[in-house]
Design an enzyme around this catalytic site. Structure first.
Site, mmCIF file in Angstrom:
data_model
loop_
_atom_site.group_PDB
_atom_site.id
_atom_site.type_symbol
_atom_site.label_atom_id
_atom_site.label_comp_id
_atom_site.label_asym_id
_atom_site.label_seq_id
_atom_site.Cartn_x
_atom_site.Cartn_y
_atom_site.Cartn_z
ATOM 1 N NE ARG A 121 -3.943 -2.022 2.228
ATOM 2 C CZ ARG A 121 -3.656 -3.080 2.980
ATOM 3 N NH1 ARG A 121 -2.574 -3.080 3.747
ATOM 4 N NH2 ARG A 121 -4.448 -4.121 2.984
ATOM 5 C CE LYS A 143 0.149 14.698 -13.751
ATOM 6 N NZ LYS A 143 -0.648 15.030 -14.952
ATOM 7 C CD GLU A 185 6.944 18.773 -21.706
ATOM 8 O OE1 GLU A 185 6.358 19.651 -21.041
ATOM 9 O OE2 GLU A 185 6.344 17.845 -22.290
ATOM 10 C CE LYS A 227 5.024 18.738 -13.149
ATOM 11 N NZ LYS A 227 5.167 17.459 -13.801
ATOM 12 C CD GLU A 237 -3.402 17.283 -14.243
ATOM 13 O OE1 GLU A 237 -3.614 16.092 -14.037
ATOM 14 O OE2 GLU A 237 -2.624 17.715 -15.087
ATOM 15 N NE ARG A 241 0.126 18.574 -11.640
ATOM 16 C CZ ARG A 241 0.624 17.611 -10.868
ATOM 17 N NH1 ARG A 241 0.250 17.501 -9.620
ATOM 18 N NH2 ARG A 241 1.499 16.761 -11.344
ATOM 19 C CG ASN A 245 -1.568 20.087 -19.402
ATOM 20 O OD1 ASN A 245 -0.576 19.371 -19.341
ATOM 21 N ND2 ASN A 245 -2.691 19.810 -18.761
ATOM 22 C CG HIS A 248 1.174 19.486 -23.039
ATOM 23 N ND1 HIS A 248 2.105 20.486 -22.914
ATOM 24 C CD2 HIS A 248 1.797 18.346 -22.644
ATOM 25 C CE1 HIS A 248 3.239 19.966 -22.451
ATOM 26 N NE2 HIS A 248 3.077 18.672 -22.278
ATOM 27 C CG HIS A 252 -1.750 15.646 -25.231
ATOM 28 N ND1 HIS A 252 -2.310 16.289 -24.144
ATOM 29 C CD2 HIS A 252 -0.601 15.080 -24.780
ATOM 30 C CE1 HIS A 252 -1.535 16.109 -23.089
ATOM 31 N NE2 HIS A 252 -0.485 15.384 -23.445
ATOM 32 C CG HIS A 265 5.270 14.522 -24.755
ATOM 33 N ND1 HIS A 265 3.892 14.564 -24.869
ATOM 34 C CD2 HIS A 265 5.595 15.397 -23.764
ATOM 35 C CE1 HIS A 265 3.417 15.430 -23.980
ATOM 36 N NE2 HIS A 265 4.419 15.945 -23.303
HETATM 37 N N1 LIG Z 1 4.272 11.584 -14.340
HETATM 38 C C1 LIG Z 1 4.222 12.687 -15.044
HETATM 39 O O1 LIG Z 1 3.833 13.755 -14.555
HETATM 40 C C2 LIG Z 1 4.683 12.644 -16.460
HETATM 41 C C3 LIG Z 1 4.894 13.857 -17.153
HETATM 42 C C4 LIG Z 1 5.380 13.791 -18.449
HETATM 43 C C5 LIG Z 1 5.622 12.570 -19.054
HETATM 44 N N2 LIG Z 1 5.399 11.417 -18.377
HETATM 45 C C6 LIG Z 1 5.657 10.100 -18.988
HETATM 46 O O2 LIG Z 1 7.050 10.017 -19.246
HETATM 47 C C7 LIG Z 1 7.275 9.161 -20.362
HETATM 48 C C8 LIG Z 1 8.235 9.843 -21.293
HETATM 49 O O3 LIG Z 1 9.420 10.080 -20.591
HETATM 50 P P1 LIG Z 1 10.752 10.527 -21.364
HETATM 51 O O4 LIG Z 1 10.430 11.610 -22.303
HETATM 52 O O5 LIG Z 1 11.779 10.703 -20.316
HETATM 53 O O6 LIG Z 1 11.040 9.288 -22.297
HETATM 54 P P2 LIG Z 1 11.605 7.816 -22.060
HETATM 55 O O7 LIG Z 1 11.548 7.396 -20.656
HETATM 56 O O8 LIG Z 1 10.910 6.990 -23.082
HETATM 57 O O9 LIG Z 1 13.141 7.987 -22.491
HETATM 58 C C9 LIG Z 1 13.442 8.424 -23.804
HETATM 59 C C10 LIG Z 1 14.555 7.560 -24.411
HETATM 60 O O10 LIG Z 1 15.775 7.861 -23.747
HETATM 61 C C11 LIG Z 1 16.402 6.661 -23.293
HETATM 62 N N3 LIG Z 1 17.189 7.066 -22.120
HETATM 63 C C12 LIG Z 1 16.739 7.454 -20.909
HETATM 64 N N4 LIG Z 1 17.757 7.899 -20.156
HETATM 65 C C13 LIG Z 1 18.875 7.780 -20.886
HETATM 66 C C14 LIG Z 1 20.239 8.103 -20.667
HETATM 67 N N5 LIG Z 1 20.664 8.702 -19.556
HETATM 68 N N6 LIG Z 1 21.120 7.823 -21.652
HETATM 69 C C15 LIG Z 1 20.700 7.277 -22.815
HETATM 70 N N7 LIG Z 1 19.426 6.985 -23.096
HETATM 71 C C16 LIG Z 1 18.522 7.245 -22.147
HETATM 72 C C17 LIG Z 1 15.283 5.702 -23.079
HETATM 73 O O11 LIG Z 1 15.744 4.370 -23.179
HETATM 74 C C18 LIG Z 1 14.336 6.062 -24.222
HETATM 75 O O12 LIG Z 1 14.737 5.444 -25.421
HETATM 76 C C19 LIG Z 1 5.919 8.876 -20.968
HETATM 77 O O13 LIG Z 1 5.526 7.571 -20.619
HETATM 78 C C20 LIG Z 1 5.000 9.898 -20.328
HETATM 79 O O14 LIG Z 1 3.671 9.425 -20.192
HETATM 80 C C21 LIG Z 1 4.942 11.441 -17.094
HETATM 81 ZN ZN LIG Z 2 4.541 17.268 -21.658
#
Ligand SMILES: NC(=O)c1ccc[n+]([C@@H]2O[C@H](COP(=O)([O-])OP(=O)(O)OC[C@H]3O[C@@H](n4cnc5c(N)ncnc54)[C@H](O)[C@@H]3O)[C@@H](O)[C@H]2O)c1
Ligand SMILES: [Zn+2]
Length: 361
Positions: A121, A143, A185, A227, A237, A241, A245, A248, A252, A265
């Site tokens: 939990r 999140k 971002e 942020k 949110e 918050r 976006n 976005h 999106h 993205h």
């Molecule tokens: N929780 C939230 O508030 C929130 C906000 C924005 C996005 N997200 C989520 O985050 C995800 C996207 O995250 P992202 O943009 O970081 O992409 P990602 O986690 O897919 O990473 C992008 C690429 O970089 C590679 N990578 C990561 N770190 C590396 C490093 N140090 N060296 C070499 N390669 C590396 C990964 O293997 C991948 O191919 C999505 O699933 C999205 O839904 C969540």
């Molecule tokens: Zn974003």
């Protein structure tokens, strides 16, 4: 101030205290920052982030109870992966007072953060984002979650990491494309919430792109500060918050209409910001010089691949956007650099027209 001293940024208050530390070289000293009630850690990382994970493993030494390999493909952000991660933790003898350390991009912090939210939990976790998108966005704000076959991020929980370490050295191996997409971002946060930061980071764009540590620390630290302040004003949110976006609403739709994978993205968000600038000029009194300053930075972060502009295709995705409220699309507009507002009266047709004319050159 000692230039080498890390910056401490409280991200949210009790009961879910979350603290971000921003500094170069934090990975090597990460044991001083991470929190675990038992003093034991479950270290989860994908292969892509192995250099950063190795630094953390060395720093933690025998405090590492188990190392858990994680696949970081977006398609692996599933409940099945959560089960594999919790199986590995339980097999290693994890207890309620142990904590995860999660090293990786947004996929991994979302996925393992969610596993931490439901194991016993809820156990504590510590985040080491290794992408610019993770540092500016995914690892900040609490999140966590996974995808469902019916849509992205449909299953999840608010479960902030106790500690987030933002160390530009964790980006050393990140691809140029992912590096630049995530920076969109970070700049976005400056544009909606910190005019002085936006001005500094625009001047230092070339240094940022060259991965100069001081320039990156200024931009990423500032982005976390913006942020954190916005999240503090609206943790779950409902209202304010949503200004995070910015870019976005259309972003999106561009991401989904082009097929996930064609545009990163952050690249879709860059185009979404370009369109939002057009609408902000008309509806929010954004000055031409401010719009031009934002566009210049986005052009410098690119060039980004051409997006889908066909109104027929985009309309369906805009209508389906989760930010559509009973009153209309929740659109984020810029008044001036450093200040954004939500406007729920922008019709879809206006976004489609902006998508037709938007430009990043
Ligand atoms: N929780 C939230 O508030 C929130 C906000 C924005 C996005 N997200 C989520 O985050 C995800 C996207 O995250 P992202 O943009 O970081 O992409 P990602 O986690 O897919 O990473 C992008 C690429 O970089 C590679 N990578 C990561 N770190 C590396 C490093 N140090 N060296 C070499 N390669 C590396 C990964 O293997 C991948 O191919 C999505 O699933 C999205 O839904 C969540
Ligand atoms: Zn974003």
């Amino acid at each position: 101030m000692n230039a080498a001293a890390p910056e401490r940024i409280p991200v949210s208050g009790p009961p879910h205290e979350s603290t971000a530390w921003v500094g170069a070289g934090l990975l090597e000293r990460s044991a001083e920052y991470f929190r675990s009630p038992s003093g034991r850690f479950l270290l989860a990382a994908p292969r892509a982030a192995r250099a950063a994970a190795e630094s953390v493993r060395r720093a933690l030494g025998p405090a590492v109870l188990a190392e858990i390999a994680v696949d970081d493909a977006e398609g692996e952000k599933t409940l099945a992966s959560v089960e594999r991660i919790t199986n590995a933790a339980l097999a290693a003898g994890a207890r309620r007072d142990d904590a995860f350390v999660v090293v990786g991009g947004g996929v991994v912090t979302d996925l393992v953060g969610f596993a931490a939210a439901i194991l016993f939990r809820g156990v504590a976790w510590n985040a080491v984002p290794t992408t610019t998108a993770g540092m500016a966005d995914a690892a900040i704000g609490g999140k966590t979650g996974v995808n469902h076959r019916l849509g992205k991020n449909l299953l999840g929980a608010f479960h902030p990491p106790a500690v987030i370490l933002v160390d530009p050295r964790a980006l050393a191996t990140l691809s140029e494309r992912d590096f630049r997409a995530g920076l969109v971002e970070a700049y976005k946060d400056a544009w909606i919430g910190d005019a002085a930061l936006a001005a500094r980071a625009a001047v230092r764009l070339a240094d940022v792109l060259a991965r100069d540590e001081a320039a990156l620390l200024d931009l990423l630290g500032g982005s976390v500060r913006v942020k954190a302040a916005v999240v503090a004003s609206d943790p779950k949110e409902g209202g304010r918050r949503r200004i995070l976006n910015f870019g976005h609403t259309l972003g999106h739709a561009l991401e989904a209409a082009g097929g996930f994978g064609r545009l990163r993205h952050g690249e879709a968000v860059a185009w979404g910001i370009a369109a939002a600038l057009e609408i902000s000029r008309r509806r929010a009194g954004l000055a031409a010089s401010d719009a031009e300053a934002v566009r210049r930075v986005l052009a410098g972060l690119g060039p980004f691949p051409e997006p889908e502009r066909d109104p027929q295709r985009l309309r369906a995705y805009l209508a389906r956007d989760k930010k559509t409220t009973a009153r209309g699309l929740a659109s984020v507009l810029l008044d001036t650099i450093g200040s954004a507002r939500i406007d729920e009266t922008v019709p879809i047709e206006e976004w489609l027209e902006a998508a037709r004319i938007m430009s990043l050159s």
